[in-house]
Design a protein around this motif. Structure first.
Motif, mmCIF file in Angstrom:
data_model
loop_
_atom_site.group_PDB
_atom_site.id
_atom_site.type_symbol
_atom_site.label_atom_id
_atom_site.label_comp_id
_atom_site.label_asym_id
_atom_site.label_seq_id
_atom_site.Cartn_x
_atom_site.Cartn_y
_atom_site.Cartn_z
ATOM 1 N N MET A 139 0.848 -1.207 0.000
ATOM 2 C CA MET A 139 0.000 0.000 0.000
ATOM 3 C C MET A 139 0.877 1.249 0.000
ATOM 4 S SD MET A 139 -3.158 1.100 0.089
ATOM 5 C CE MET A 139 -4.181 -0.308 0.532
ATOM 6 N N LYS A 140 0.619 2.159 -0.914
ATOM 7 C CA LYS A 140 1.372 3.414 -0.980
ATOM 8 C C LYS A 140 0.567 4.508 -0.272
ATOM 9 C CE LYS A 140 4.853 2.044 -3.307
ATOM 10 N NZ LYS A 140 6.139 1.986 -2.627
ATOM 11 N N GLU A 141 1.199 5.183 0.670
ATOM 12 C CA GLU A 141 0.507 6.254 1.406
ATOM 13 C C GLU A 141 0.865 7.617 0.815
ATOM 14 O OE1 GLU A 141 -0.584 5.971 5.819
ATOM 15 O OE2 GLU A 141 1.419 5.079 5.659
ATOM 16 N N ILE A 142 -0.139 8.466 0.751
ATOM 17 C CA ILE A 142 0.053 9.837 0.264
ATOM 18 C C ILE A 142 -0.352 10.789 1.379
ATOM 19 C CG2 ILE A 142 -0.767 11.522 -1.426
ATOM 20 C CD1 ILE A 142 -1.136 8.548 -2.984
ATOM 21 N N LEU A 143 0.530 11.717 1.674
ATOM 22 C CA LEU A 143 0.287 12.656 2.773
ATOM 23 C C LEU A 143 -0.630 13.788 2.303
ATOM 24 C CD1 LEU A 143 1.006 13.518 5.680
ATOM 25 C CD2 LEU A 143 2.989 14.731 4.728
ATOM 26 N N VAL A 144 -1.746 13.981 3.015
ATOM 27 C CA VAL A 144 -2.616 15.146 2.773
ATOM 28 C C VAL A 144 -2.366 16.081 3.954
ATOM 29 C CG1 VAL A 144 -4.975 15.961 2.417
ATOM 30 C CG2 VAL A 144 -4.307 13.677 1.608
ATOM 31 N N LEU A 145 -1.591 17.100 3.700
ATOM 32 C CA LEU A 145 -1.127 18.001 4.763
ATOM 33 C C LEU A 145 -1.777 19.365 4.562
ATOM 34 C CD1 LEU A 145 0.881 18.688 7.067
ATOM 35 C CD2 LEU A 145 2.568 19.207 5.291
ATOM 36 N N TYR A 146 -2.491 19.834 5.593
ATOM 37 C CA TYR A 146 -3.214 21.085 5.400
ATOM 38 C C TYR A 146 -3.220 21.905 6.682
ATOM 39 C CZ TYR A 146 -7.003 19.141 8.179
ATOM 40 O OH TYR A 146 -7.718 18.609 9.206
ATOM 41 N N TYR A 147 -3.524 23.201 6.509
ATOM 42 C CA TYR A 147 -3.872 24.059 7.643
ATOM 43 C C TYR A 147 -5.261 24.605 7.359
ATOM 44 C CZ TYR A 147 -4.161 27.871 10.910
ATOM 45 O OH TYR A 147 -4.589 28.706 11.909
ATOM 46 N N SER A 148 -6.082 24.704 8.384
ATOM 47 C CA SER A 148 -7.422 25.263 8.213
ATOM 48 C C SER A 148 -7.834 25.957 9.495
ATOM 49 C CB SER A 148 -8.417 24.141 7.884
ATOM 50 O OG SER A 148 -9.705 24.678 7.680
ATOM 51 N N ARG A 149 -8.234 27.224 9.383
ATOM 52 C CA ARG A 149 -8.663 27.957 10.576
ATOM 53 C C ARG A 149 -10.170 27.843 10.759
ATOM 54 N NH1 ARG A 149 -10.198 29.945 14.407
ATOM 55 N NH2 ARG A 149 -9.768 31.917 15.444
ATOM 56 N N TYR A 150 -10.924 27.919 9.623
ATOM 57 C CA TYR A 150 -12.386 27.954 9.712
ATOM 58 C C TYR A 150 -13.060 26.702 9.132
ATOM 59 C CZ TYR A 150 -11.267 32.801 10.711
ATOM 60 O OH TYR A 150 -10.728 33.943 11.261
ATOM 61 N N GLY A 151 -12.273 25.759 8.659
ATOM 62 C CA GLY A 151 -12.842 24.466 8.263
ATOM 63 C C GLY A 151 -12.960 24.197 6.778
ATOM 64 N N ALA A 152 -12.820 25.229 5.921
ATOM 65 C CA ALA A 152 -13.015 24.996 4.482
ATOM 66 C C ALA A 152 -11.908 24.102 3.913
ATOM 67 C CB ALA A 152 -13.059 26.328 3.732
ATOM 68 N N VAL A 153 -10.666 24.405 4.236
ATOM 69 C CA VAL A 153 -9.560 23.605 3.683
ATOM 70 C C VAL A 153 -9.593 22.192 4.276
ATOM 71 C CG1 VAL A 153 -7.045 23.440 3.431
ATOM 72 C CG2 VAL A 153 -8.172 25.654 3.193
ATOM 73 N N ALA A 154 -10.045 22.072 5.525
ATOM 74 C CA ALA A 154 -10.169 20.737 6.135
ATOM 75 C C ALA A 154 -11.168 19.892 5.346
ATOM 76 C CB ALA A 154 -10.605 20.863 7.589
ATOM 77 N N GLN A 155 -12.287 20.526 4.922
ATOM 78 C CA GLN A 155 -13.277 19.793 4.103
ATOM 79 C C GLN A 155 -12.666 19.375 2.775
ATOM 80 O OE1 GLN A 155 -17.229 21.350 3.301
ATOM 81 N NE2 GLN A 155 -17.014 22.636 5.118
ATOM 82 N N MET A 156 -11.933 20.311 2.157
ATOM 83 C CA MET A 156 -11.297 19.987 0.877
ATOM 84 C C MET A 156 -10.345 18.813 1.040
ATOM 85 S SD MET A 156 -10.358 23.743 -0.644
ATOM 86 C CE MET A 156 -10.040 23.177 -2.311
ATOM 87 N N ALA A 157 -9.603 18.810 2.162
ATOM 88 C CA ALA A 157 -8.626 17.740 2.411
ATOM 89 C C ALA A 157 -9.318 16.378 2.417
ATOM 90 C CB ALA A 157 -7.907 17.983 3.734
ATOM 91 N N ARG A 158 -10.535 16.347 2.989
ATOM 92 C CA ARG A 158 -11.253 15.064 3.038
ATOM 93 C C ARG A 158 -11.649 14.603 1.633
ATOM 94 N NH1 ARG A 158 -12.762 17.186 8.091
ATOM 95 N NH2 ARG A 158 -14.605 18.292 7.351
ATOM 96 N N HIS A 159 -11.994 15.545 0.758
ATOM 97 C CA HIS A 159 -12.355 15.158 -0.617
ATOM 98 C C HIS A 159 -11.106 14.748 -1.417
ATOM 99 C CE1 HIS A 159 -16.630 15.906 -0.489
ATOM 100 N NE2 HIS A 159 -16.361 16.943 0.281
ATOM 101 N N VAL A 160 -9.991 15.435 -1.178
ATOM 102 C CA VAL A 160 -8.735 15.024 -1.832
ATOM 103 C C VAL A 160 -8.402 13.591 -1.388
ATOM 104 C CG1 VAL A 160 -6.249 15.467 -1.978
ATOM 105 C CG2 VAL A 160 -7.858 17.393 -2.064
ATOM 106 N N ALA A 161 -8.558 13.329 -0.081
ATOM 107 C CA ALA A 161 -8.261 11.988 0.464
ATOM 108 C C ALA A 161 -9.182 10.943 -0.168
ATOM 109 C CB ALA A 161 -8.413 12.000 1.975
ATOM 110 N N ARG A 162 -10.458 11.315 -0.363
ATOM 111 C CA ARG A 162 -11.399 10.380 -1.010
ATOM 112 C C ARG A 162 -10.903 10.011 -2.398
ATOM 113 N NH1 ARG A 162 -16.463 13.297 1.095
ATOM 114 N NH2 ARG A 162 -16.117 12.521 3.171
#
Ligand SMILES: Cc1cc2nc3c(=O)[nH]c(=O)nc-3n(C[C@H](O)[C@H](O)[C@H](O)COP(=O)(O)O)c2cc1C
Length: 198
Positions: free
Chosen positions: A1-24
């Motif tokens: 299994m190859k792991e890919i790092l999804v590394l983000y900063y989010s203050r108000y939650g928008a980038v955190a949501q995007m990170a979950r879709h990138v991970a999907r």
């Protein structure tokens, strides 16, 4: 299994949501898994130290996450047309990796969220690429072969995924924005696997 790092900063939650879709998108590719990590905020008060473990959400990244993963999706809110200081701060601690070329040849992709439509998505995405290029990483973009890039009425750029969160950060991700986040993750994962097969 190859792991890919999804590394983000989010203050108000928008980038955190995007990170979950990138991970999907990453996890749609057989043989690929997402490792989601964030970074602590930085403070002008030097004495202020964050808890070692965040109260909620993804764990804080360690430098070894970059070494152990075969690729990187980097996400930041736009801050005056640029990436946010907490991510810059984390990247500034990677000089040791740069010296030994530890990330050279690994694929990377970027994503961002802005308050306004023309508030600097492209400048943020392009400037996020600069330290990655110094590391010798191979930038994976979002070409117009992804049909949503031509139809989106909100975020989405050839330089990486994006979202327009609105002045009070309350716009949900549109269908096209979600699809493009996932497409970016999928393209990154496919590139990792292709490079690993060589
Ligand atoms: C200090 C600061 C600077 C910002 N600069 C910009 C900007 O240049 N352009 C823009 O459109 N939005 C700007 N914003 C808004 C954020 O980029 C936007 O709210 C983003 O969606 C936040 O992402 P998050 O919810 O993941 O924290 C700024 C916000 C802050 C706090």
């Amino acid at each position: 299994m190859k792991e890919i790092l999804v590394l983000y900063y989010s203050r108000y939650g928008a980038v955190a949501q995007m990170a979950r879709h990138v991970a999907r998108g990453i996890e749609q590719v057989a043989g690929a898994a997402a490792r989601i990590r964030t970074v602590p905020p930085v403070s002008a008060v030097c004495e202020a130290v964050e808890n070692a473990v965040p109260d909620a959400g993804a764990p804080y990244a360690e430098i070894d996450d970059l070494v152990e993963c075969c690729g990187l999706a980097l996400g930041s809110p736009t801050r005056f047309g640029n990436m946010a200081a907490p991510l810059k701060d984390f990247l500034a601690a990677t000089a040791g990796l740069w010296r030994r070329g530890a990330l050279a040849g690994k694929p990377a992709a970027v994503f961002t969220s802005t308050g306004s439509m023309h508030g600097g998505q492209e400048t943020t995405l392009l400037s996020m690429m600069l330290p990655l290029l110094h590391h010798g990483m191979l930038i994976v973009g979002l070409p117009y072969t992804e049909p949503e890039l031509a139809t989106t009425a909100s975020g989405g750029t050839p330089y990486g995924a994006s979202h327009v969160a609105g002045a009070t950060s309350d716009h949900a991700l549109t269908g096209d924005e979600k699809t493009l986040c996932a497409a970016l993750g999928r393209r990154l994962a496919e590139t990792c696997l292709r490079l690993a097969a060589k």
